[in-house]
Motif scaffolding. Structure first.
Motif, short mmCIF file in Angstrom:
data_model
loop_
_atom_site.label_atom_id
_atom_site.label_comp_id
_atom_site.label_asym_id
_atom_site.label_seq_id
_atom_site.Cartn_x
_atom_site.Cartn_y
_atom_site.Cartn_z
N ASP A 64 48.18 -11.81 65.71
CA ASP A 64 47.01 -10.97 65.95
C ASP A 64 47.27 -10.13 67.20
O ASP A 64 47.78 -10.65 68.19
CB ASP A 64 45.78 -11.85 66.13
N GLY A 65 46.99 -8.86 67.15
CA GLY A 65 47.25 -7.96 68.27
C GLY A 65 48.46 -7.08 68.03
O GLY A 65 48.64 -6.08 68.73
N ASP A 66 49.30 -7.42 67.03
CA ASP A 66 50.42 -6.53 66.67
C ASP A 66 49.84 -5.23 66.11
O ASP A 66 48.84 -5.24 65.39
CB ASP A 66 51.31 -7.18 65.62
N SER A 67 50.48 -4.12 66.44
CA SER A 67 50.01 -2.83 65.93
C SER A 67 50.72 -2.43 64.65
O SER A 67 50.31 -1.47 63.98
CB SER A 67 50.15 -1.74 66.99
N VAL A 68 51.79 -3.15 64.28
CA VAL A 68 52.53 -2.87 63.05
C VAL A 68 52.80 -4.17 62.30
O VAL A 68 52.78 -5.25 62.87
CB VAL A 68 53.87 -2.15 63.33
N ALA A 69 53.07 -4.01 61.00
CA ALA A 69 53.46 -5.13 60.14
C ALA A 69 54.66 -4.67 59.31
O ALA A 69 54.95 -3.47 59.24
CB ALA A 69 52.31 -5.53 59.23
N VAL A 70 55.32 -5.60 58.65
CA VAL A 70 56.52 -5.31 57.87
C VAL A 70 56.22 -5.49 56.38
O VAL A 70 55.68 -6.52 55.96
CB VAL A 70 57.67 -6.24 58.29
N ALA A 71 56.61 -4.50 55.58
CA ALA A 71 56.45 -4.57 54.13
C ALA A 71 57.40 -5.63 53.57
O ALA A 71 58.58 -5.64 53.89
CB ALA A 71 56.76 -3.22 53.50
N VAL A 72 56.89 -6.54 52.74
CA VAL A 72 57.73 -7.58 52.15
C VAL A 72 58.18 -7.20 50.73
O VAL A 72 58.84 -7.98 50.05
CB VAL A 72 57.04 -8.97 52.16
N ARG A 73 57.84 -5.99 50.33
CA ARG A 73 58.30 -5.38 49.09
C ARG A 73 58.08 -3.89 49.22
O ARG A 73 57.43 -3.45 50.17
CB ARG A 73 57.58 -5.95 47.87
N ASP A 74 58.64 -3.08 48.33
CA ASP A 74 58.35 -1.65 48.35
C ASP A 74 56.86 -1.46 48.08
O ASP A 74 56.32 -2.02 47.11
CB ASP A 74 59.16 -0.92 47.28
N LEU A 75 56.18 -0.69 48.94
CA LEU A 75 54.74 -0.47 48.81
C LEU A 75 54.44 0.98 48.48
O LEU A 75 55.08 1.89 49.01
CB LEU A 75 54.03 -0.85 50.13
N SER A 76 53.47 1.18 47.62
CA SER A 76 53.01 2.52 47.25
C SER A 76 51.70 2.81 47.96
O SER A 76 50.95 1.89 48.32
CB SER A 76 52.79 2.61 45.74
N ALA A 77 51.41 4.08 48.15
CA ALA A 77 50.17 4.50 48.78
C ALA A 77 48.98 3.84 48.08
O ALA A 77 49.00 3.64 46.87
CB ALA A 77 50.04 6.02 48.73
N GLY A 78 47.97 3.50 48.87
CA GLY A 78 46.78 2.83 48.34
C GLY A 78 46.51 1.55 49.11
O GLY A 78 47.14 1.27 50.13
N ALA A 79 45.59 0.75 48.60
CA ALA A 79 45.20 -0.49 49.27
C ALA A 79 46.29 -1.54 49.14
O ALA A 79 46.81 -1.76 48.05
CB ALA A 79 43.89 -1.02 48.69
N VAL A 80 46.65 -2.15 50.26
CA VAL A 80 47.62 -3.25 50.29
C VAL A 80 47.03 -4.38 51.13
O VAL A 80 46.25 -4.15 52.03
CB VAL A 80 49.00 -2.82 50.85
N GLU A 81 47.44 -5.61 50.80
CA GLU A 81 46.91 -6.78 51.51
C GLU A 81 48.06 -7.58 52.09
O GLU A 81 49.10 -7.76 51.45
CB GLU A 81 46.11 -7.66 50.56
N GLY A 82 47.87 -8.03 53.30
CA GLY A 82 48.89 -8.83 53.96
C GLY A 82 48.27 -9.86 54.85
O GLY A 82 47.06 -10.05 54.85
N GLY A 83 49.12 -10.51 55.62
CA GLY A 83 48.62 -11.55 56.50
C GLY A 83 49.44 -11.67 57.75
O GLY A 83 50.41 -10.94 57.95
N TYR A 84 49.03 -12.59 58.59
CA TYR A 84 49.66 -12.85 59.87
C TYR A 84 50.34 -14.21 59.83
O TYR A 84 49.83 -15.14 59.22
CB TYR A 84 48.62 -12.87 60.99
N LEU A 85 51.46 -14.33 60.52
CA LEU A 85 52.06 -15.64 60.70
C LEU A 85 51.21 -16.46 61.67
O LEU A 85 51.08 -17.66 61.52
CB LEU A 85 53.50 -15.51 61.23
N HIS A 86 50.61 -15.77 62.67
CA HIS A 86 49.72 -16.41 63.64
C HIS A 86 48.54 -15.48 63.87
O HIS A 86 48.65 -14.51 64.59
CB HIS A 86 50.44 -16.66 64.98
#
Length: 105
Positions: free
Chosen positions: A18-40
């Motif tokens: 929490d507090g990171d300003s960026v995240a890493v794509a775990v697959r190729d992502l296309s424009a639109g809504a995407v869902e991810g999570g935090y390790l912490h």
């Protein structure tokens, strides 16, 4: 960016904490809504991507102003070379490495 309980499907992206300003794509992502999570941190985050993001590349979780720090792993990893909006692809076209910030290359 919206926080919610993580769905049972695999995440589209991961952020380290929490507090990171960026995240890493775990697959190729296309424009639109995407869902991810935090390790912490929060269980789940939904971001509206403004364009495609390749596997292993970064996306902005928050608006980042030109000259501001780009934070990943809870530490400063880069400096924005222009304004970056939530959901934008974050790469060499809009970020300079914090490690080499004084380099003229």
């Amino acid at each position: 960016m919206e926080h919610a309980a993580m769905a049972s499907s695999a995440p589209d992206f991961l952020a380290h904490q929490d507090g990171d300003s960026v995240a890493v794509a775990v697959r190729d992502l296309s424009a639109g809504a995407v869902e991810g999570g935090y390790l912490h941190g929060p269980e789940s985050v939904t971001v509206q991507l403004r364009g495609d993001v390749p596997l292993g590349h970064k996306l902005a979780l928050v608006d980042i102003t030109e000259g501001a720090d780009v934070v990943e792993y809870g530490v400063r990893v880069g400096i924005a070379t222009r304004d970056i909006c939530v959901g934008e692809y974050v790469h060499v076209h809009n970020v300079r490495s914090a490690r080499w910030q004084n380099s003229v290359a």
